[in-house]
Write an enzyme that holds these catalytic residues in place. Structure first.
Site, PDB file in Angstrom:
ATOM      1  N   GLY A 100      89.280   8.919  63.915  1.00 56.78           N
ATOM      2  CA  GLY A 100      89.003  10.066  64.766  1.00 56.78           C
ATOM      3  C   GLY A 100      89.894  11.239  64.415  1.00 56.78           C
ATOM      4  N   HIS A 101      89.700  12.317  65.128  1.00 49.77           N
ATOM      5  CA  HIS A 101      90.487  13.519  64.896  1.00 49.77           C
ATOM      6  C   HIS A 101      90.618  14.270  66.216  1.00 49.77           C
ATOM      7  CE1 HIS A 101      92.194  16.581  62.239  1.00 49.77           C
ATOM      8  NE2 HIS A 101      91.652  17.460  63.049  1.00 49.77           N
ATOM      9  N   ARG A 147      65.364  21.079  56.841  1.00 48.19           N
ATOM     10  CA  ARG A 147      64.293  20.690  57.751  1.00 48.19           C
ATOM     11  C   ARG A 147      64.985  19.984  58.907  1.00 48.19           C
ATOM     12  NH1 ARG A 147      60.671  15.889  55.855  1.00 48.19           N
ATOM     13  NH2 ARG A 147      62.282  14.891  57.072  1.00 48.19           N
ATOM     14  N   ASP A 164      70.990  10.250  68.441  1.00 52.40           N
ATOM     15  CA  ASP A 164      70.314  10.825  67.276  1.00 52.40           C
ATOM     16  C   ASP A 164      70.006   9.760  66.222  1.00 52.40           C
ATOM     17  OD1 ASP A 164      69.936  13.523  67.974  1.00 52.40           O
ATOM     18  OD2 ASP A 164      72.030  13.988  67.533  1.00 52.40           O
ATOM     19  N   CYS A 169      75.243  19.175  76.795  1.00 48.70           N
ATOM     20  CA  CYS A 169      74.495  19.833  75.721  1.00 48.70           C
ATOM     21  C   CYS A 169      74.148  21.275  76.071  1.00 48.70           C
ATOM     22  CB  CYS A 169      73.227  19.049  75.407  1.00 48.70           C
ATOM     23  SG  CYS A 169      73.561  17.468  74.617  1.00 48.70           S
ATOM     24  N   ASP A 190      67.080  15.163  63.851  1.00 38.88           N
ATOM     25  CA  ASP A 190      68.125  14.637  64.726  1.00 38.88           C
ATOM     26  C   ASP A 190      69.373  14.258  63.945  1.00 38.88           C
ATOM     27  OD1 ASP A 190      66.846  14.696  67.337  1.00 38.88           O
ATOM     28  OD2 ASP A 190      65.400  13.362  66.396  1.00 38.88           O
ATOM     29  N   ASP A 232      78.036  14.804  67.408  1.00 38.62           N
ATOM     30  CA  ASP A 232      77.797  15.493  68.677  1.00 38.62           C
ATOM     31  C   ASP A 232      79.063  15.455  69.511  1.00 38.62           C
ATOM     32  OD1 ASP A 232      75.169  16.563  69.801  1.00 38.62           O
ATOM     33  OD2 ASP A 232      74.471  14.854  68.623  1.00 38.62           O
ATOM     34  N   LYS A 238      75.791  23.995  73.980  1.00 39.41           N
ATOM     35  CA  LYS A 238      75.369  24.283  72.602  1.00 39.41           C
ATOM     36  C   LYS A 238      75.284  25.788  72.367  1.00 39.41           C
ATOM     37  CE  LYS A 238      72.384  20.719  70.577  1.00 39.41           C
ATOM     38  NZ  LYS A 238      71.012  20.343  70.233  1.00 39.41           N
TER      39      LYS A 238
HETATM   40 CO    CO Z   1      68.609  14.836  68.610  1.00 35.11          CO
HETATM   41 CO    CO Z   2      72.626  15.940  68.006  1.00 37.26          CO
HETATM   42 CO    CO Z   3      91.505  14.552  60.463  1.00 33.75          CO
END
Ligand code: CO
Ligand code: CO
Ligand code: CO
Length: 348
Positions: A138-139, A47, A90, A17, A50, A67, A20
């Protein structure tokens, strides 16, 4: 280099993280955007919380999050586990139940063997299985840097959404994982961490916040978030700013890895910690007695950190006991919500 000797953390600029986009920069991209309005969007970008929450019926809302990040450990299976645990977190922080997930992958196929990706995804699947989550797709894109994570969709009752808002005077704040993973990741990348500390911190980052979330369901919890890239004080600031309340933190009660404290004292601090302090430091009043290394850990960007729970004062001790009974050994009361000074964090 053979597959066995490749150290994933050496292939990326920064991992976890801590990678980020710096806080504040993202705001510049998002502020003033003409966002769609929908009465069923219960928690959205206006606002930031998470996860987003969208009402399907009076009984059911979807809770959605995404994430992904570069590796902060060298072992591919562990990286997959940590990335999945972090993405699922989250949902738990909102009080939701994760149901489905999709893999998101950036992979440097020209420089890394594809078997590494397979092992990473196996690590992710291991955590999805533990969480009772179904992988639905998925990708994958070719990229110069490896990144992995999940988008996760969960269920939540529209009347039982836990956000960062709703702090009440007297609430106790409980943290469920130790701080210092950003500093430890910096030490791992620098080849300074021994296997003992790597194993300990890897296990903690790979631990789902599921048990903590299930445990808090039986208590009067007013607000909750999880600690990730913005660090303990960064995420706490999100709860406190514009809340009309203040918070007092007892630094000595905040669980921290002793190794991270030692490395912090040596100046081994990730750039993200400085970004976090620059962004949120103005809301924090440190008592002069709080050592610099402790302050640094309070701003350290966490990967797959614990839950930060605001619970009614009279139930706090019992919640900590219940968390410990459920294997969350370092759970601790770290502070309380106070009437004022409003919108400020006092660290003693
Ligand atoms: Co979070
Ligand atoms: Co997150
Ligand atoms: Co795709």
């Amino acid at each position: 280099m053979t597959i066995e000797t490749i150290r994933l953390t050496q292939t990326v600029k920064g991992g976890g993280c801590a990678a980020k986009l710096a806080p504040g920069i993202l705001d510049k991209a998002l502020c003033g955007l003409d966002l769609p309005v929908d009465p069923d969007l219960l928690v959205g970008l206006d606002r930031a919380d998470d996860a987003g929450v969208y009402r399907v019926s009076d009984e059911l809302a979807l809770v959605q999050t995404v994430d992904f990040f570069p590796p902060m450990v060298d072992d591919p299976f562990s990286f997959g586990q940590i990335a999945a645990a972090n993405a699922l977190s989250d949902i738990y922080a909102m009080g939701g139940t994760p149901k489905t997930a999709m893999n998101i992958v950036s992979f440097p196929a020209k420089t890394l063997d594809i078997s590494i990706l397979r092992t990473i995804i196996e690590g992710g699947l291991d955590k999805m299985r533990e969480a009772g989550v179904v992988l639905v797709g998925g990708h994958t894109v070719e990229d110069s840097e490896l990144k992995y994570g999940l988008s996760v969709t969960g269920y939540i009752h529209p009347d039982r959404i836990l956000t960062k808002r709703n702090l009440q005077t007297g609430d106790r704040l409980i943290l469920t994982k130790s701080l210092g993973t950003g500093i430890v990741a910096t030490a791992i990348k620098g080849g300074l961490a021994d296997q003992g500390v790597i194993d300990k911190v890897t296990l903690a980052m790979a631990t789902l916040n599921r048990e903590a979330a299930l445990t808090m369901e039986d208590f009067t919890v007013h607000a909750c978030t999880d600690i990730t890239g913005f660090g303990f004080l960064g995420h706490l600031a999100e709860m406190v700013v514009d809340s009309g309340h203040g918070v007092r933190i007892t630094a000595a009660d905040v669980p921290m890895y002793p190794e991270a404290l030692e490395w912090a004292a040596m100046g081994l601090i990730p750039a993200g910690a400085y970004n976090n302090r620059n962004f949120r430091g103005a809301f924090v009043d440190f008592d002069a007695a709080v050592p610099q290394r402790v302050q640094d850990l309070l701003f350290d960007p966490q990967t797959s950190g614990g839950l930060l729970i605001a619970v009614a004062a009279g139930e706090a001790e019992r919640l900590v006991e219940a968390l410990k009974m459920n294997g969350i050994d370092c759970a601790a009361i770290v502070g309380e919500v106070i009437a004022g000074p409003v919108d400020r964090i006092v660290v003693e």
